[in-house]
Write a protein that holds these residues in place. Sequence first.
Motif, PDB file in Angstrom:
ATOM      1  N   GLU A  22       0.838  -1.208   0.000  1.00  8.56           N
ATOM      2  CA  GLU A  22       0.000   0.000   0.000  1.00  8.56           C
ATOM      3  C   GLU A  22       0.870   1.253   0.000  1.00  8.56           C
ATOM      4  N   MET A  23       1.950   1.218   0.766  1.00  9.44           N
ATOM      5  CA  MET A  23       2.859   2.368   0.837  1.00  9.44           C
ATOM      6  C   MET A  23       3.611   2.563  -0.470  1.00  9.44           C
ATOM      7  N   GLU A  24       4.057   1.479  -1.065  1.00  6.81           N
ATOM      8  CA  GLU A  24       4.854   1.578  -2.288  1.00  6.81           C
ATOM      9  C   GLU A  24       4.065   2.203  -3.439  1.00  6.81           C
ATOM     10  N   LYS A  25       2.767   1.938  -3.493  1.00  8.71           N
ATOM     11  CA  LYS A  25       1.944   2.552  -4.540  1.00  8.71           C
ATOM     12  C   LYS A  25       2.062   4.073  -4.482  1.00  8.71           C
ATOM     13  N   VAL A  26       2.006   4.611  -3.279  1.00 13.08           N
ATOM     14  CA  VAL A  26       2.102   6.063  -3.107  1.00 13.08           C
ATOM     15  C   VAL A  26       3.509   6.540  -3.437  1.00 13.08           C
ATOM     16  N   PHE A  27       4.512   5.816  -2.958  1.00 12.66           N
ATOM     17  CA  PHE A  27       5.893   6.225  -3.218  1.00 12.66           C
ATOM     18  C   PHE A  27       6.189   6.275  -4.716  1.00 12.66           C
ATOM     19  N   VAL A  28       5.708   5.310  -5.450  1.00 14.18           N
ATOM     20  CA  VAL A  28       5.928   5.296  -6.897  1.00 14.18           C
ATOM     21  C   VAL A  28       5.280   6.525  -7.534  1.00 14.18           C
ATOM     22  N   GLU A  29       4.062   6.857  -7.097  1.00 12.54           N
ATOM     23  CA  GLU A  29       3.382   8.052  -7.610  1.00 12.54           C
ATOM     24  C   GLU A  29       4.164   9.313  -7.271  1.00 12.54           C
ATOM     25  N   GLU A  30       4.876   9.289  -6.127  1.00 11.15           N
ATOM     26  CA  GLU A  30       5.645  10.446  -5.670  1.00 11.15           C
ATOM     27  C   GLU A  30       7.042  10.495  -6.275  1.00 11.15           C
ATOM     28  N   GLY A  31       7.366   9.522  -7.118  1.00 15.98           N
ATOM     29  CA  GLY A  31       8.646   9.542  -7.806  1.00 15.98           C
ATOM     30  C   GLY A  31       9.792   8.874  -7.063  1.00 15.98           C
ATOM     31  N   PHE A  32       9.479   8.029  -6.086  1.00 11.77           N
ATOM     32  CA  PHE A  32      10.503   7.329  -5.317  1.00 11.77           C
ATOM     33  C   PHE A  32      10.840   5.981  -5.954  1.00 11.77           C
ATOM     34  N   GLY A  33      12.086   5.573  -5.817  1.00  7.51           N
ATOM     35  CA  GLY A  33      12.465   4.202  -6.085  1.00  7.51           C
ATOM     36  C   GLY A  33      12.353   3.419  -4.793  1.00  7.51           C
ATOM     37  N   CYS A  34      11.846   2.205  -4.847  1.00  6.91           N
ATOM     38  CA  CYS A  34      11.607   1.412  -3.635  1.00  6.91           C
ATOM     39  C   CYS A  34      12.373   0.098  -3.690  1.00  6.91           C
ATOM     40  N   GLN A  35      12.929  -0.286  -2.558  1.00  3.61           N
ATOM     41  CA  GLN A  35      13.583  -1.588  -2.440  1.00  3.61           C
ATOM     42  C   GLN A  35      13.170  -2.217  -1.121  1.00  3.61           C
ATOM     43  N   ARG A  36      12.865  -3.504  -1.175  1.00  5.30           N
ATOM     44  CA  ARG A  36      12.394  -4.221   0.010  1.00  5.30           C
ATOM     45  C   ARG A  36      13.351  -5.368   0.334  1.00  5.30           C
ATOM     46  N   ILE A  37      13.721  -5.475   1.591  1.00  3.99           N
ATOM     47  CA  ILE A  37      14.596  -6.547   2.058  1.00  3.99           C
ATOM     48  C   ILE A  37      13.835  -7.392   3.073  1.00  3.99           C
ATOM     49  N   GLU A  38      13.854  -8.705   2.873  1.00  2.00           N
ATOM     50  CA  GLU A  38      13.187  -9.627   3.796  1.00  2.00           C
ATOM     51  C   GLU A  38      14.145  -9.986   4.940  1.00  2.00           C
ATOM     52  N   ILE A  39      13.720  -9.685   6.149  1.00  2.00           N
ATOM     53  CA  ILE A  39      14.547  -9.940   7.333  1.00  2.00           C
ATOM     54  C   ILE A  39      14.001 -11.092   8.173  1.00  2.00           C
ATOM     55  N   GLY A  40      12.696 -11.088   8.418  1.00  2.00           N
ATOM     56  CA  GLY A  40      12.084 -12.014   9.374  1.00  2.00           C
ATOM     57  C   GLY A  40      12.179 -13.480   9.003  1.00  2.00           C
TER      58      GLY A  40
END
Length: 205
Positions: A22-40
Amino acid sequence: MKALFLNGSPHRDGVIALAFDEMEKVFVEEGFGCQRIEIGSRILPGCIACGYCKKNKGCVRHDLVDEVNVLFEEADCLIVGSPVYYASPNGTLLSFLDRLFYSGRFDKRMKVGASVVSCRRGGASASHDVLNKYFTISGMPVAASQYWNSIHGNNRQEALKDLEGLQTMRTLSKNIAFLVRAILAEKERKGLPEKEERIATNFIR
């Protein structure tokens, strides 16, 4: 602009993943590049207080912590998410964050931090508070939303019904984007605040 997400849930497609989606959808619209790292879902030991990182680059284990610190240094914001375990975040995530923040010797000031937690019923605000401590000791502004950054549900299907929680995630992303832009503009204009030499006082007599 770069947003780095750390998922502390062992379920790669669980409630925290839903919140991040849900957050990434907004970030993409705002012009951000997103990267996700799995920790758990990984096996990551905690800090052994060996002092290696004080004299050398990175952690003595030279594992995922070193890899993520490179990404952390490049990122403009860090979003950390965890399910609630006994009114606290996932232990694997906490062990990872202890080493990440301690061994990463770069200046973290003015990188925006945000924590996101999920739970079936209770313990969300306590877990939220624990995660925010990593940001506030590092000079990182903490982003807020319209409510504490929590989403409720025992699984992804249940959490999809938490419309307020999903809205809280979207609002959080918008607020982070605003903060990042404001900080980058001021940093470009004036630079970071002047930093004093650190005074460390031990509470002993």
